[in-house]
Design a protein around this motif. Structure first.
Motif, short mmCIF file in Angstrom:
data_model
loop_
_atom_site.label_atom_id
_atom_site.label_comp_id
_atom_site.label_asym_id
_atom_site.label_seq_id
_atom_site.Cartn_x
_atom_site.Cartn_y
_atom_site.Cartn_z
N ASP A 11 -40.99 25.47 -44.22
CA ASP A 11 -39.68 24.87 -43.93
C ASP A 11 -38.96 25.63 -42.82
O ASP A 11 -38.26 25.02 -42.01
CB ASP A 11 -38.81 24.84 -45.19
CG ASP A 11 -39.29 23.82 -46.21
OD1 ASP A 11 -40.03 22.88 -45.82
OD2 ASP A 11 -38.93 23.96 -47.39
N THR A 12 -39.14 26.93 -42.77
CA THR A 12 -38.54 27.73 -41.71
C THR A 12 -39.11 27.31 -40.36
O THR A 12 -38.37 27.18 -39.38
CB THR A 12 -38.80 29.24 -41.95
OG1 THR A 12 -38.20 29.60 -43.20
CG2 THR A 12 -38.23 30.09 -40.84
N VAL A 13 -40.41 27.10 -40.31
CA VAL A 13 -41.05 26.68 -39.06
C VAL A 13 -40.50 25.32 -38.63
O VAL A 13 -40.12 25.12 -37.47
CB VAL A 13 -42.59 26.61 -39.21
CG1 VAL A 13 -43.23 26.03 -37.97
CG2 VAL A 13 -43.16 27.99 -39.51
N GLU A 14 -40.42 24.39 -39.58
CA GLU A 14 -39.92 23.06 -39.24
C GLU A 14 -38.45 23.10 -38.84
O GLU A 14 -38.03 22.37 -37.93
CB GLU A 14 -40.17 22.11 -40.41
CG GLU A 14 -41.65 21.81 -40.56
CD GLU A 14 -41.99 20.96 -41.77
OE1 GLU A 14 -41.10 20.72 -42.63
OE2 GLU A 14 -43.14 20.52 -41.85
N ALA A 15 -37.66 23.95 -39.46
CA ALA A 15 -36.24 24.07 -39.10
C ALA A 15 -36.09 24.64 -37.69
O ALA A 15 -35.28 24.15 -36.90
CB ALA A 15 -35.51 24.94 -40.11
N ARG A 16 -36.87 25.65 -37.36
CA ARG A 16 -36.75 26.21 -36.01
C ARG A 16 -37.23 25.21 -34.96
O ARG A 16 -36.68 25.15 -33.87
CB ARG A 16 -37.42 27.56 -35.89
CG ARG A 16 -38.90 27.54 -35.70
CD ARG A 16 -39.45 28.92 -35.31
NE ARG A 16 -40.88 28.90 -35.33
CZ ARG A 16 -41.63 29.65 -36.12
NH1 ARG A 16 -41.10 30.51 -36.95
NH2 ARG A 16 -42.94 29.54 -36.05
N GLN A 17 -38.25 24.43 -35.29
CA GLN A 17 -38.71 23.41 -34.35
C GLN A 17 -37.62 22.38 -34.10
O GLN A 17 -37.38 21.97 -32.96
CB GLN A 17 -39.99 22.75 -34.86
CG GLN A 17 -41.19 23.67 -34.82
CD GLN A 17 -42.41 23.11 -35.54
OE1 GLN A 17 -42.32 22.19 -36.33
NE2 GLN A 17 -43.56 23.70 -35.26
N ALA A 18 -36.94 21.97 -35.16
CA ALA A 18 -35.85 21.02 -35.01
C ALA A 18 -34.71 21.63 -34.19
O ALA A 18 -34.15 20.97 -33.31
CB ALA A 18 -35.34 20.58 -36.39
N GLN A 42 -50.50 19.94 -54.62
CA GLN A 42 -49.57 19.07 -53.92
C GLN A 42 -48.73 19.85 -52.91
O GLN A 42 -48.27 19.30 -51.93
CB GLN A 42 -48.65 18.36 -54.92
CG GLN A 42 -49.37 17.31 -55.73
CD GLN A 42 -48.47 16.72 -56.79
OE1 GLN A 42 -47.34 17.13 -56.97
NE2 GLN A 42 -48.99 15.75 -57.53
N ASP A 43 -48.47 21.12 -53.18
CA ASP A 43 -47.64 21.90 -52.28
C ASP A 43 -48.33 23.20 -51.92
O ASP A 43 -47.93 24.28 -52.34
CB ASP A 43 -46.28 22.17 -52.91
CG ASP A 43 -45.28 22.74 -51.92
OD1 ASP A 43 -45.55 22.68 -50.71
OD2 ASP A 43 -44.23 23.23 -52.36
N ALA A 44 -49.39 23.09 -51.12
CA ALA A 44 -50.15 24.26 -50.72
C ALA A 44 -49.56 24.92 -49.48
O ALA A 44 -50.13 25.83 -48.94
CB ALA A 44 -51.61 23.87 -50.46
N GLY A 101 -49.03 27.37 -42.23
CA GLY A 101 -49.62 26.09 -42.60
C GLY A 101 -48.98 24.89 -41.95
O GLY A 101 -49.21 23.77 -42.36
N VAL A 102 -48.15 25.12 -40.94
CA VAL A 102 -47.50 24.05 -40.20
C VAL A 102 -47.85 24.27 -38.73
O VAL A 102 -47.85 25.41 -38.24
CB VAL A 102 -45.96 24.11 -40.38
CG1 VAL A 102 -45.27 23.05 -39.55
CG2 VAL A 102 -45.60 23.96 -41.84
N ARG A 103 -48.14 23.19 -38.03
CA ARG A 103 -48.45 23.31 -36.61
C ARG A 103 -47.26 23.95 -35.90
O ARG A 103 -46.12 23.55 -36.08
CB ARG A 103 -48.73 21.93 -36.01
CG ARG A 103 -49.20 22.01 -34.57
CD ARG A 103 -49.40 20.62 -33.98
NE ARG A 103 -49.75 20.64 -32.59
CZ ARG A 103 -48.93 20.99 -31.60
NH1 ARG A 103 -47.71 21.37 -31.85
NH2 ARG A 103 -49.33 20.97 -30.35
N SER A 125 -44.36 33.42 -40.26
CA SER A 125 -44.00 32.04 -39.89
C SER A 125 -44.74 31.58 -38.64
O SER A 125 -44.28 30.69 -37.93
CB SER A 125 -42.49 31.91 -39.71
OG SER A 125 -42.04 32.64 -38.58
N GLY A 126 -45.91 32.16 -38.42
CA GLY A 126 -46.76 31.70 -37.33
C GLY A 126 -47.72 30.64 -37.87
O GLY A 126 -47.39 29.90 -38.81
N ALA A 127 -48.89 30.59 -37.31
CA ALA A 127 -49.89 29.60 -37.73
C ALA A 127 -50.23 29.73 -39.22
O ALA A 127 -50.57 28.75 -39.87
CB ALA A 127 -51.15 29.76 -36.89
#
Length: 151
Positions: free
Chosen positions: A30-37, A22-24, A89-91, A84-86
């Motif tokens: 989360d760091t990637v998503e936070a920096r994107q935001a 469920q959480d692969a 696991g987050v675009r 925290s690059g590709a």
């Protein structure tokens, strides 16, 4: 008793496998998503500041967004830790050069921070022309980094 233990162990392994499936995502996702935001919010701040400049609004009204921009500018290097690059696991639009040319990336980030600091200083004054000119400097420093390190 042996059957119960075997069934319990198999059951626990299945549950553990299901939880892991469920959480692969990488812990850095989360760091990637936070920096994107934060990057998006930086863009919003830049757009808001530019709109105020174009409307001829008093620059004192831009103190908060310029301080926020300055704080973000200083945080940028820390928003790109190793891993925290590709591989997170987050675009992401971050190019691998952020990590392979770390000195260059940090130099551009420092230029951005210095430019944003100056913009925040000018927001405390009354020189609208200097403020508008500095906004352009901040914008150019953003673009310089994006040209090299963003896809």
């Amino acid at each position: 008793m042996k059957r119960i233990m075997t069934a319990t162990v198999i059951g626990l392994l299945c549950l553990g496998g299901a939880a892991g499936a469920q959480d692969a995502r990488s812990p850095l996702a989360d760091t990637v998503e936070a920096r994107q935001a934060a990057m998006m919010l930086s863009g919003v701040a830049m757009g808001s500041i530019k709109a105020a400049i174009d409307a001829g609004q008093p620059i004192a009204g831009q103190r908060f967004p310029t301080r926020a921009l300055s704080r973000w500018a200083h945080a940028v290097p820390g928003a790109f830790p190793a891993g925290s690059g590709a591989e997170a696991g987050v675009r992401t639009n971050a190019k691998p050069e952020i990590w392979s040319d770390r000195a260059g990336f940090e130099a551009r980030a420092a230029d951005y921070a210095a430019a944003a600091d100056r913009l925040a200083e000018l927001a405390a004054g009354e020189d609208a022309a200097a403020f508008a000119a500095q906004w352009a400097v901040v914008r150019a420093s953003c673009q310089s980094c994006h040209d090299r390190y963003k896809t």
